[in-house]
Design an enzyme around this catalytic site. Sequence first.
Site, short mmCIF file in Angstrom:
data_model
loop_
_atom_site.label_atom_id
_atom_site.label_comp_id
_atom_site.label_asym_id
_atom_site.label_seq_id
_atom_site.Cartn_x
_atom_site.Cartn_y
_atom_site.Cartn_z
CG HIS A 1 42.75 77.54 12.41
ND1 HIS A 1 42.59 78.00 13.69
CD2 HIS A 1 41.85 78.20 11.66
CE1 HIS A 1 41.62 78.90 13.72
NE2 HIS A 1 41.15 79.03 12.48
CG ASP B 1 44.40 77.56 16.65
OD1 ASP B 1 45.06 77.42 15.60
OD2 ASP B 1 43.20 77.88 16.65
CB SER C 1 40.18 82.15 12.47
OG SER C 1 39.05 81.33 12.68
#
Length: 559
Positions: A286, A319, A402
């Site tokens: 992402h 992910d 992230s």
Amino acid sequence: MNEGKPGTPGASEGPDGDFVLARPERPDGDYELPRPHDATASTPAAGSPDGGAPDSRHRGGTSADASEPVPGQSADTPAPGADAPAHPGPLHDPDPYSTPPYGEPGPWAPAPPVQHPAATPAHGVAVGVPPAPPEAAPAAPVVPAAPVAQDAPAAPVTDPWARYDPWAAPAAVAPLQQAGPVEEDVRCRRGRRRRALAGGALVIALVSGVAGGVVGVQLERNGGIGAVELPQAGVEAPERDPDSVAGIAAQALPSVVTLHVSGGGKAGTGTGFVLDDRGHILTNDHVVEPAGEDGDITVTFHSGDTAEATVVGRDSGYDLAVVRVKGVRGLAPLPLGNSDNVQVGDPVVAIGAPFDLAGTVTSGIISARERPITAGGEKGDGSDVSYVDALQTDAPINPGNSGGPLLDGKGRVIGINSAIRSADGGLDPEGGQSGSIGLGFAIPINQGKRVAEELIETGKATHPVIGITLDMEYSGDGARVAAEGSDGGPPVSTGGPGAEAGIRPGDVITKVDGRPVHSGEELIVKTRAHRPGDRLELTLERGGEERTVSLVLGSSDDG
């Protein structure tokens, strides 16, 4: 009463047989009492024509009575050859205050003669008895008194009223001395002195306060009169224990990078870390998703150097994504740990760029293991949903963390930070904008390592599969096999691992390797935590009966 002796010169017998002192006759017919030698006769008194004292008849404080004590002679010892005259008893008791006319010498004594020429001394000042003039010497010899020394002081006057002269001129020799008011004057002076001291102290206090305020203002404005030097620790060596947070951060920061991604009208910031010296960097899918097919990815290293990066491979189901930078030398890969060794309570360190604050280091512990989470799903078809059997940590993780590494106590990567639980109850890989609430989730590095290797080798990752279609609308406990397939085919793939294990439509799978599952998402998470080819043992219910089946996981090449 002392008696004189007959035949003594200067004495005669009275009619009653007593003896009285003879009075020599002066040429003018007056008589004068013989007087003893006055020791002060050598000093003339002011006021007489010759500098001496006035006539003896005008001497204040001296009685003409022969009973007056003679200096140098005891009062009880009579003069030789003479008897003291007898006096009748007083008409009243002696006045203890000696106040005329009731005090001594008594009503029979003549009033003291007035001394007009002489000055009366101030009250309380003793003066000597003035000497008699030379012509007043006695004509007839008298019995002399006891010899008196020339230097002997005059007899003290015990009666102050004997020298009192109301018509005398004011004394000009010495000022008046008062005995009573002296103490009052002292108290007044002390009171004035105290008031003066109190007033002076008040003035000093006021001046000091004003001066202190002025000095304080100047010190505050100008930073003090002189240089201010506060105590401080000396310079220490920058090295830290390698197992400390500071030591771990010092080793890991050169291998952590910040990614700035833009494309398709979107932009974002994330974190990644170096996998090898060829320039491969692991991050979240992402994070690089906004770049799409033709977006831009800029990698900034801890040293401040930047480089352009390209996508090597990505997988939304895990992910995870891998990008590569070219033309960069001296890259230091981070060592990888083993997430299967992690225990709840182990200390961890997270590094990232929360809100674009590159190189941020936080620490915490492992809060839980094998926490099944799903994230994504913005596309609506489920193709972007991530299924992660995650490590839970309380190390602060925020948007921008992230893709960054989660390190163990030895500085080894045990997870990839991917999602946080937001305050509104949602689980967002971007973390929302609420910030960390102490619920962060990381992809275990064992799963990340396998996926990264596949992405580097083939550009895509394989997923382990059972070969069944799940009913995601089922609300009961466990994962139920759907009655129909999603693409119109059978719900249990023909020849797949599930079909070979004897799984049928409608079966409810309740455990994987003996661990309960409560939903279809959890079954997918538990399955993808394994590699294709791993064997699983499933517990399922069919018609109210529980049975166990074993199968070998297949693989799917679709990302």
